[in-house]
Design a protein around this motif. Structure first.
Motif, PDB file in Angstrom:
ATOM      1  N   VAL A  57      48.571  -3.684  27.742  1.00 28.75           N
ATOM      2  CA  VAL A  57      47.652  -4.801  27.514  1.00 28.75           C
ATOM      3  C   VAL A  57      47.501  -5.067  26.013  1.00 28.75           C
ATOM      4  O   VAL A  57      47.508  -6.212  25.563  1.00 28.75           O
ATOM      5  N   GLU A  58      47.404  -4.010  25.232  1.00 28.39           N
ATOM      6  CA  GLU A  58      47.236  -4.156  23.784  1.00 28.39           C
ATOM      7  C   GLU A  58      48.417  -4.879  23.139  1.00 28.39           C
ATOM      8  O   GLU A  58      48.243  -5.673  22.222  1.00 28.39           O
ATOM      9  N   GLU A  62      49.943 -12.455  25.390  1.00 24.95           N
ATOM     10  CA  GLU A  62      49.487 -13.432  26.381  1.00 24.95           C
ATOM     11  C   GLU A  62      48.117 -13.073  26.962  1.00 24.95           C
ATOM     12  O   GLU A  62      47.443 -13.921  27.522  1.00 24.95           O
ATOM     13  N   LEU A  63      47.725 -11.805  26.851  1.00 21.88           N
ATOM     14  CA  LEU A  63      46.440 -11.361  27.392  1.00 21.88           C
ATOM     15  C   LEU A  63      45.394 -11.340  26.286  1.00 21.88           C
ATOM     16  O   LEU A  63      45.551 -10.632  25.297  1.00 21.88           O
ATOM     17  N   PRO A  64      44.302 -12.093  26.447  1.00 17.88           N
ATOM     18  CA  PRO A  64      43.284 -12.165  25.397  1.00 17.88           C
ATOM     19  C   PRO A  64      42.234 -11.054  25.486  1.00 17.88           C
ATOM     20  O   PRO A  64      41.101 -11.239  25.082  1.00 17.88           O
ATOM     21  N   VAL A  94      44.333  -5.755  35.328  1.00 16.69           N
ATOM     22  CA  VAL A  94      44.150  -6.954  34.507  1.00 16.69           C
ATOM     23  C   VAL A  94      44.066  -8.208  35.373  1.00 16.69           C
ATOM     24  O   VAL A  94      43.286  -9.122  35.071  1.00 16.69           O
ATOM     25  N   GLU A  95      44.785  -8.254  36.477  1.00 16.06           N
ATOM     26  CA  GLU A  95      44.753  -9.456  37.317  1.00 16.06           C
ATOM     27  C   GLU A  95      43.387  -9.667  37.975  1.00 16.06           C
ATOM     28  O   GLU A  95      43.094 -10.753  38.457  1.00 16.06           O
TER      29      GLU A  95
END
Length: 107
Positions: A57-58, A62-64, A94-95
């Motif tokens: 994720v870090e 694309e993931l804020p 995350v979803e």
């Protein structure tokens, strides 16, 4: 041969894959209008603050999502982490994160 003590004390949890570790907010005990709710009438709380994010994720631009973000999430797939006595820590895919709360930046 002596047996080693198998009880380990863990200091932190690092989520793996597309997951974040979240401290869930306390359930609401009062409505916006100030009406106190009985303990039996719990409103499900699906907000919390990100404690730790996985390396995946870090590194995903694309993931804020960042550490300490306040999020709104779907609780269906949350996995409890038995690390604290109040057990408010959960690993969340995350979803299942549906929104991030942001402060408006001054223009």
């Amino acid at each position: 041969m002596a047996k080693k003590n198998s009880t380990a004390t863990f200091e932190y949890v690092e989520p793996i894959g597309d997951r974040v570790l979240v401290r869930k907010d306390e359930p609401k005990r009062e409505t916006r209008g100030g009406i106190a709710l009985p303990d039996a009438a719990e409103i499900p709380t699906i907000t919390g603050r990100i404690v730790t994010i996985s390396a995946v994720v870090e590194n995903d631009e694309e993931l804020p999502l960042r550490q300490y973000d306040k999020i709104l999430f779907h609780p269906k797939n949350m996995i409890p982490v038995d690390l604290e006595h109040d057990n408010q820590l959960f690993v969340i895919p995350v979803e299942d994160v549906v929104a991030v709360f942001r402060k408006k930046t001054p223009e």
